[in-house]
Every structure is written in C-alpha cells, then in structure tokens.
Design a protein around this motif. Structure first.
Motif, mmCIF file in Angstrom:
data_model
loop_
_atom_site.group_PDB
_atom_site.id
_atom_site.type_symbol
_atom_site.label_atom_id
_atom_site.label_comp_id
_atom_site.label_asym_id
_atom_site.label_seq_id
_atom_site.Cartn_x
_atom_site.Cartn_y
_atom_site.Cartn_z
ATOM 1 N N LEU A 49 0.925 -1.186 0.143
ATOM 2 C CA LEU A 49 0.031 -0.413 0.501
ATOM 3 C C LEU A 49 0.775 1.295 0.322
ATOM 4 C CD1 LEU A 49 -2.692 -0.887 2.544
ATOM 5 C CD2 LEU A 49 -2.743 -0.209 0.589
ATOM 6 N N ASP A 50 0.584 2.453 -1.311
ATOM 7 C CA ASP A 50 1.232 3.027 -1.034
ATOM 8 C C ASP A 50 0.502 4.521 -0.982
ATOM 9 O OD1 ASP A 50 3.929 2.167 -1.975
ATOM 10 O OD2 ASP A 50 2.963 1.300 -3.586
ATOM 11 N N PHE A 51 1.409 5.412 -0.005
ATOM 12 C CA PHE A 51 0.839 6.699 0.180
ATOM 13 C C PHE A 51 1.304 7.721 -0.201
ATOM 14 C CE2 PHE A 51 -1.794 3.759 2.681
ATOM 15 C CZ PHE A 51 -2.606 3.617 2.515
ATOM 16 N N HIS A 52 0.531 9.303 -0.154
ATOM 17 C CA HIS A 52 1.414 10.465 -0.609
ATOM 18 C C HIS A 52 1.257 10.997 0.579
ATOM 19 C CE1 HIS A 52 4.349 13.102 -2.299
ATOM 20 N NE2 HIS A 52 4.058 13.604 -1.559
ATOM 21 N N ALA A 53 1.294 11.808 1.759
ATOM 22 C CA ALA A 53 0.386 12.168 2.812
ATOM 23 C C ALA A 53 0.802 13.431 2.542
ATOM 24 C CB ALA A 53 0.525 11.359 4.366
ATOM 25 N N LEU A 54 -0.245 14.743 2.776
ATOM 26 C CA LEU A 54 0.246 15.967 3.352
ATOM 27 C C LEU A 54 0.512 16.323 4.564
ATOM 28 C CD1 LEU A 54 -1.634 18.030 0.064
ATOM 29 C CD2 LEU A 54 0.224 17.396 -0.134
ATOM 30 N N VAL A 55 1.917 17.087 4.460
ATOM 31 C CA VAL A 55 1.857 17.649 6.443
ATOM 32 C C VAL A 55 2.343 19.011 6.665
ATOM 33 C CG1 VAL A 55 3.263 15.314 6.071
ATOM 34 C CG2 VAL A 55 4.581 16.944 6.221
ATOM 35 N N THR A 56 1.607 19.214 7.695
ATOM 36 C CA THR A 56 2.023 20.957 7.566
ATOM 37 C C THR A 56 3.806 21.205 8.346
ATOM 38 O OG1 THR A 56 1.591 20.059 10.254
ATOM 39 C CG2 THR A 56 0.028 21.293 8.654
ATOM 40 N N GLY A 57 3.856 22.561 8.432
ATOM 41 C CA GLY A 57 5.649 22.986 9.029
ATOM 42 C C GLY A 57 6.464 22.701 7.788
ATOM 43 N N ASP A 58 7.720 22.323 8.108
ATOM 44 C CA ASP A 58 8.646 22.538 7.233
ATOM 45 C C ASP A 58 9.318 20.983 7.140
ATOM 46 O OD1 ASP A 58 8.638 25.331 7.047
ATOM 47 O OD2 ASP A 58 9.469 26.074 9.015
ATOM 48 N N PHE A 59 9.362 19.615 7.607
ATOM 49 C CA PHE A 59 9.565 18.304 7.579
ATOM 50 C C PHE A 59 9.061 17.805 6.012
ATOM 51 C CE2 PHE A 59 11.196 20.204 11.089
ATOM 52 C CZ PHE A 59 12.208 20.171 11.632
ATOM 53 N N ARG A 60 9.906 17.045 5.819
ATOM 54 C CA ARG A 60 9.517 16.268 5.149
ATOM 55 C C ARG A 60 9.857 14.363 5.109
ATOM 56 N NH1 ARG A 60 13.004 15.055 0.160
ATOM 57 N NH2 ARG A 60 10.361 14.077 -0.802
ATOM 58 N N TRP A 61 9.901 13.535 5.231
ATOM 59 C CA TRP A 61 10.260 12.294 6.224
ATOM 60 C C TRP A 61 9.495 11.003 4.644
ATOM 61 C CZ3 TRP A 61 6.509 14.845 8.484
ATOM 62 C CH2 TRP A 61 5.452 14.333 9.153
ATOM 63 N N ARG A 62 9.497 9.654 4.895
ATOM 64 C CA ARG A 62 9.272 8.654 4.650
ATOM 65 C C ARG A 62 9.694 7.350 5.605
ATOM 66 N NH1 ARG A 62 12.009 5.900 -1.093
ATOM 67 N NH2 ARG A 62 11.430 3.898 -0.945
ATOM 68 N N SER A 63 8.250 7.168 5.398
ATOM 69 C CA SER A 63 8.158 5.592 6.527
ATOM 70 C C SER A 63 7.404 4.735 6.010
ATOM 71 C CB SER A 63 7.263 6.337 7.476
ATOM 72 O OG SER A 63 5.346 6.603 7.325
ATOM 73 N N ASN A 64 7.432 3.425 7.018
ATOM 74 C CA ASN A 64 6.786 1.573 6.195
ATOM 75 C C ASN A 64 6.560 1.397 7.456
ATOM 76 O OD1 ASN A 64 10.677 2.521 6.308
ATOM 77 N ND2 ASN A 64 9.227 -0.109 6.570
ATOM 78 N N PHE A 65 5.734 0.897 7.629
ATOM 79 C CA PHE A 65 5.080 -0.107 8.657
ATOM 80 C C PHE A 65 4.226 -1.210 7.701
ATOM 81 C CE2 PHE A 65 2.229 2.994 8.373
ATOM 82 C CZ PHE A 65 1.169 2.799 8.093
ATOM 83 N N VAL A 66 3.936 -2.379 9.454
ATOM 84 C CA VAL A 66 2.903 -3.650 8.376
ATOM 85 C C VAL A 66 1.758 -3.526 8.873
ATOM 86 C CG1 VAL A 66 2.940 -5.924 8.033
ATOM 87 C CG2 VAL A 66 5.196 -5.308 7.404
ATOM 88 N N VAL A 67 0.526 -3.884 8.330
ATOM 89 C CA VAL A 67 -0.701 -3.630 9.165
ATOM 90 C C VAL A 67 -0.886 -5.378 8.908
ATOM 91 C CG1 VAL A 67 -1.216 -1.275 9.431
ATOM 92 C CG2 VAL A 67 -2.311 -2.269 7.718
ATOM 93 N N ASP A 68 -1.325 -5.788 9.138
ATOM 94 C CA ASP A 68 -2.631 -7.040 8.438
ATOM 95 C C ASP A 68 -1.720 -8.301 7.841
ATOM 96 O OD1 ASP A 68 -4.940 -6.474 10.604
ATOM 97 O OD2 ASP A 68 -5.385 -5.424 9.061
ATOM 98 N N GLY A 69 -0.035 -7.915 7.795
ATOM 99 C CA GLY A 69 0.238 -8.327 6.889
ATOM 100 C C GLY A 69 0.751 -7.693 6.001
ATOM 101 N N VAL A 70 0.180 -6.380 5.694
ATOM 102 C CA VAL A 70 0.275 -5.790 4.139
ATOM 103 C C VAL A 70 1.846 -4.692 5.077
ATOM 104 C CG1 VAL A 70 -0.986 -4.100 2.640
ATOM 105 C CG2 VAL A 70 -2.418 -6.327 3.212
ATOM 106 N N PRO A 71 2.429 -4.666 3.840
ATOM 107 C CA PRO A 71 3.515 -3.703 3.894
ATOM 108 C C PRO A 71 2.914 -2.821 3.622
ATOM 109 C CG PRO A 71 4.718 -5.727 2.735
ATOM 110 C CD PRO A 71 3.107 -5.991 2.791
ATOM 111 N N VAL A 72 3.844 -1.052 4.258
ATOM 112 C CA VAL A 72 2.757 0.241 3.940
ATOM 113 C C VAL A 72 3.654 0.838 4.159
ATOM 114 C CG1 VAL A 72 1.152 1.642 4.422
ATOM 115 C CG2 VAL A 72 1.057 -0.310 5.459
ATOM 116 N N GLU A 73 4.313 1.560 2.952
ATOM 117 C CA GLU A 73 5.123 3.186 2.989
ATOM 118 C C GLU A 73 4.240 4.593 2.038
ATOM 119 O OE1 GLU A 73 8.810 3.485 0.068
ATOM 120 O OE2 GLU A 73 7.642 2.815 -1.063
ATOM 121 N N VAL A 74 4.820 5.325 2.978
ATOM 122 C CA VAL A 74 4.226 6.134 2.809
ATOM 123 C C VAL A 74 5.158 7.447 2.950
ATOM 124 C CG1 VAL A 74 2.599 8.530 4.350
ATOM 125 C CG2 VAL A 74 2.925 5.736 5.029
#
Length: 238
Positions: A49-74
């Motif tokens: 599952l791939d997502f692009h999240a909008l955030v407030t502030g002056d930082f950008r980052w990338r994260s990944n985790f697993v839910v219900d056995g499904v890898p997630v990248e944000v």
C-alpha cells in the motif's frame, strides 16, 4: 468481493482502514492520497500500500510499517515541496498525484491532483542523450562484447539496461519513466517495436542472441555504435 477483483487486490483493500488510521494519527498529517498499483486496481501478490501524505510544517520524511501482514509505505511532504517536485519533473511524484485516489480528503488535494494530471498528460520535455550516457553505453557495449560466453555477460548487459538504455530512451521520447516491472507493458502501449527489442534482450537464450538484441536497442538510442570526441566541462577542485 466485487466481481473481477483479484484476491490480492481484496487483501490490500481490507488493510486500508487500519493503514489510514495510523497515517491519520501521525503528527502534522492532514491529508493523504492512496497511490500505486493497488490504487489502480492492479495489485499483485507482491504489491504494498502506497500513500502520499500532506503535512504541516517544514519537514518531509518517508515511513514504512506493516498492518494485517500488508507492507505500507508513506511519503510525507508539505504542499510546497510537492509543487517543487512537480516543477523538477519528479516522475514518481507526478504519477502518484495524477493517478492516486484521495484517502484522507482535504481541499489541498484537488488542485495538486489536477496539476499533476495536466503535467502527466503533457509528458516531460524530451531530453537528448548526454555525452556521458553516450560514452558509458558505448563502453558497456564493448565490455559486453569482451565478456561474450562468460558468466559475466548477462550481468554486464542487464546492469546497463536501466540507467544507460531504457531510461534514456524514455527521456529522449518525452515519456514519463515507470518502474522496471512496468517497462514492457508501458512500452507495448507506447512503442511496440521498442517493447519487442527489449523483450529480446531479456529473454535471449544465448550470449550471442543477447548481445545482438542489446546492440539493436543501443543503436536505437545512439545511432551508430562508435566512439566520438567529447568530455565534461572543467570543474573546480575543492
């Protein structure tokens, strides 16, 4: 399950609520776009599952985790950084926003998606082959000839395909680049002859057949396979 929906697609869609709950709970996140193969309804057993999240502030980052056995990248970015990547011609980001689906809706998403869709439809400006790429590809053709009938030949050719052949071909034609696994399908739609030439490189049964197919594709990019005069501009040494 919806008619025609694959079990792989269904598995990823079932994990969506838990993934979005975690994304929405991330500090500074206020919107998210669902992107990638699953968002297009094309999930495979290896999709995430791939997502692009909008955030407030002056930082950008990338994260990944697993839910219900499904890898997630944000991918997390402020709006101004997303627009900066649009301006820079970042193919992956433009494709995400052109083809994505709002998952955590917000008014900021609509204009970004419309801008990306216009950019994606227009395509990038065609870029001529650089002297560096031309020299490196010619050098690799010679290295591949020298390694014929050795175990290294396959490695020499395959290592060059992406950076020295396929991606420069995309740039020369003014096409948005895609991931390796989509090259053949994408080229089949854009340029069936090039798709067939690439397929011959990938499926060759012998070194000689692979070399011949590789050089056909190289000539498509460079014309004649010969060394020419060239070089880079002088740069100051720190």
């Amino acid at each position: 399950m919806k008619s025609g929906r694959s079990p792989h697609q269904a598995r990823l869609e079932a994990a969506l609520p838990a993934a979005l709950e975690r994304i929405a709970a991330t500090p500074r996140v206020y919107a998210a776009l669902w992107c990638g193969s699953a968002a297009r309804g094309e999930a495979t057993p290896y999709s995430d599952l791939d997502f692009h999240a909008l955030v407030t502030g002056d930082f950008r980052w990338r994260s990944n985790f697993v839910v219900d056995g499904v890898p997630v990248e944000v991918f997390h970015n402020p709006v101004r950084k997303v627009r900066s990547m649009f301006t820079d011609g970042d193919a992956a980001t433009i494709a995400m926003f052109a083809q994505g689906r709002p998952a955590l809706p917000h008014p900021d998403l609509g204009p970004l998606m419309a801008e990306a869709q216009a950019l994606y439809a227009a395509g990038p400006a065609p870029t001529p082959v650089s002297e560096f790429i031309r020299f490196m590809l010619m050098d690799t053709v010679m290295d591949a000839r020298a390694s014929l009938h050795t175990p290294v030949h396959t490695l020499t050719v395959m290592a060059a395909l992406g950076p020295l052949l396929v991606r420069p071909l995309y740039a020369v034609h003014g096409w948005w680049d895609v991931k390796r696994e989509r090259w053949l399908d994408d080229l089949e739609a854009r340029a069936p002859v090039i798709a067939q030439e690439l397929r011959l490189v990938l499926s060759a049964a012998t070194d000689d057949a692979r070399q011949e197919a590789f050089e056909v594709l190289a000539r498509r990019l460079m014309g004649e396979l010969s060394y020419v005069e060239g070089g880079t501009e002088p740069e100051p040494v720190p």
